[in-house]
Design a protein around this motif. Structure first.
Motif, PDB file in Angstrom:
ATOM      1  N   UNK A  69      -5.837  -0.256 -59.821  1.00  0.00           N
ATOM      2  CA  UNK A  69      -6.106   0.274 -58.489  1.00  0.00           C
ATOM      3  C   UNK A  69      -7.601   0.186 -58.209  1.00  0.00           C
ATOM      4  N   UNK A  70      -7.909   0.080 -56.920  1.00  0.00           N
ATOM      5  CA  UNK A  70      -9.301   0.072 -56.482  1.00  0.00           C
ATOM      6  C   UNK A  70      -9.493   1.225 -55.518  1.00  0.00           C
ATOM      7  N   UNK A  71     -10.390   2.128 -55.871  1.00  0.00           N
ATOM      8  CA  UNK A  71     -10.709   3.250 -54.989  1.00  0.00           C
ATOM      9  C   UNK A  71     -11.691   2.778 -53.925  1.00  0.00           C
ATOM     10  N   UNK A  72     -11.399   3.136 -52.654  1.00  0.00           N
ATOM     11  CA  UNK A  72     -12.181   2.644 -51.520  1.00  0.00           C
ATOM     12  C   UNK A  72     -12.591   3.797 -50.613  1.00  0.00           C
ATOM     13  N   UNK A  76     -16.122  -0.169 -48.932  1.00  0.00           N
ATOM     14  CA  UNK A  76     -16.890  -0.059 -50.177  1.00  0.00           C
ATOM     15  C   UNK A  76     -16.028   0.546 -51.282  1.00  0.00           C
ATOM     16  N   UNK A  77     -16.289   0.104 -52.511  1.00  0.00           N
ATOM     17  CA  UNK A  77     -15.624   0.681 -53.666  1.00  0.00           C
ATOM     18  C   UNK A  77     -16.281   2.008 -54.024  1.00  0.00           C
ATOM     19  N   UNK A  79      -3.569  -1.007 -54.481  1.00  0.00           N
ATOM     20  CA  UNK A  79      -3.058  -1.325 -55.811  1.00  0.00           C
ATOM     21  C   UNK A  79      -3.221  -2.809 -56.107  1.00  0.00           C
ATOM     22  N   UNK A  80      -3.529  -3.117 -57.366  1.00  0.00           N
ATOM     23  CA  UNK A  80      -3.583  -4.495 -57.852  1.00  0.00           C
ATOM     24  C   UNK A  80      -2.813  -4.575 -59.173  1.00  0.00           C
ATOM     25  N   UNK A 138     -17.820  -4.149 -52.733  1.00  0.00           N
ATOM     26  CA  UNK A 138     -16.937  -3.860 -51.599  1.00  0.00           C
ATOM     27  C   UNK A 138     -15.874  -4.932 -51.489  1.00  0.00           C
ATOM     28  N   UNK A 139     -14.872  -4.697 -50.657  1.00  0.00           N
ATOM     29  CA  UNK A 139     -13.797  -5.673 -50.462  1.00  0.00           C
ATOM     30  C   UNK A 139     -13.787  -6.133 -49.005  1.00  0.00           C
TER      31      UNK A 139
END
Length: 388
Positions: free
Chosen positions: A153-156, A135-136, A199-200, A221-222
């Motif tokens: 960046x995506x925080x997870x 989940x983000x 990171x993106x 979510x990813x």
């Protein structure tokens, strides 16, 4: 004085007369003809038996290959039921990738027109270690953020199983009011993941500027695709069962012909339409909502194999049929005695009656659907007998 003349006794000639010789030749020719005829009949019977065995082997191996692929369908993709059937989009070198699956689902069935063979497409994550969703968390991804790092960046909650260059699918939070299907977009991890972030970075084939192009929020979510295994099973024009494997990340395709003499392939989604954890409907209608995909619990397949031996006489009087029983509703089935049957198109050539056919069937539970994190058995599901 006369010399006496002695007469020698006549020597009797031995051997065959011409008539006897001709009779012997005739008997030999008749014997040769009979032997040749018997050998021809025996060879024909042997070929018919062998060709039937060939159809048995080809069909059996083909159905085994299908079963292996179907058991892996949905691995890593269906852990969260909310991702099922999401509208998938991506950009590869700035354009939509060729042959990108339209939705994120374990199996996609394309029904053939007018009895033609169906096509089965199976998706799964390529990760061999862990393929779990995450989940983000705040601060949430925002492609328009040029001051902070929300676009980079995506925080997870966790980056377990994620590695550099993996393809991730960002599944957006549900809309208000709730949509039938969520949207989901592909991007690539640009650096070694942190403990709770990935990171993106803009650049590379999969990360164009501003894509994914929507801001995420709580509930997003990813899903980790890795390379994404995209396997399609189809029947070729020369009656072979073909497996086409695409790797989304590398955009490479490999083709393998599995078995010859496969005439038809029929597939159905097995659906639980009344939420009692029992499949009650088989059809080829692809769900158009997440709720519809949650009903898909299995895939049912029939394979029609043909012998390789052409018979001089017609050995098949009518098109083969698939007995599907009466325990569930099957789309396109008709009554055949006390059961239900689905006709399998065999007249692919004018001389189709001169071949022998064998029907193989398979029912495969989509186990990755049943192993979802949000799966809960129905209260009304049949209980296991105490003796088991």
């Amino acid at each position: 004085m006369k010399r006496p003349i002695f007469k020698s006794p006549s020597v009797r000639q031995a051997g065959f007369t011409l008539v006897e010789l001709m009779v012997g030749v005739l008997v030999g020719l008749l014997a040769t003809l009979m032997i040749a005829k018997i050998l021809g009949l025996a060879e024909g019977q042997r070929r018919s038996s062998t060709s039937g065995s060939d159809a048995q082997v080809s069909g059996g191996l083909a159905i085994y290959s299908l079963e292996r692929q179907l058991k892996m369908a949905g691995y890593g993709l269906t852990v969260e039921g909310a991702a099922l059937g999401c509208n998938l989009s991506a950009r590869f070198n700035g354009a939509a990738p060729a042959d990108l699956p339209p939705t994120l689902a374990p199996v996609l069935i394309t029904a053939g027109a007018n009895g033609a063979p169906d096509t089965i497409r199976m998706l799964s994550s390529s990760k061999t270690s862990f393929a779990v969703p995450a989940k983000l968390t705040a601060p949430y991804y925002d492609p328009t953020d040029v001051v902070g790092d929300k676009a980079r960046r995506l925080a997870l909650t966790s980056s377990l199983g994620m590695t550099l260059n993996d393809l991730l699918v960002l599944v957006y939070q549900d809309t208000v009011p709730a949509a039938a299907q969520r949207d989901c977009q592909v991007f690539q991890i640009s650096a070694d993941p942190g403990l709770k972030e990935v990171a993106r970075q803009t650049g590379g084939a999969w990360n164009p500027i501003g894509f994914p192009d929507r801001a995420a929020a709580e509930g997003a979510f990813v899903v980790n695709l890795g390379l994404l295994n995209d396997v399609t099973i189809s029947r070729t024009d020369d009656y072979k069962l073909r497996q086409t494997t695409r790797l989304l990340r590398s955009q490479t395709t490999t083709t393998q012909d599995l078995q010859p003499n496969i005439v038809n392939l029929k597939a159905f989604y097995g659906k639980d339409t009344n939420a009692d954890d029992v499949v009650d409907t088989f059809d080829t209608t692809t769900p158009n909502s997440t709720a519809g995909w949650l009903q898909v619990r299995a895939v049912r397949i029939a394979l029609l194999a043909r012998s390789g031996q052409f018979e001089k006489d017609e050995v098949t009087a009518a098109a083969p049929s698939w007995d599907v029983g009466t325990f569930a509703t099957v789309s396109g089935s008709t009554t055949c005695g006390t059961s239900k049957c689905v006709a399998l198109k065999a007249d692919v050539t004018e001389d189709w009656r001169h071949y022998r056919y064998k029907v193989f069937e398979l029912l495969v539970p989509l186990r990755n659907q049943l192993w979802r994190a949000d799966f809960s058995p129905a209260a009304s599901a049949p209980s296991v007998p105490a003796s088991l």
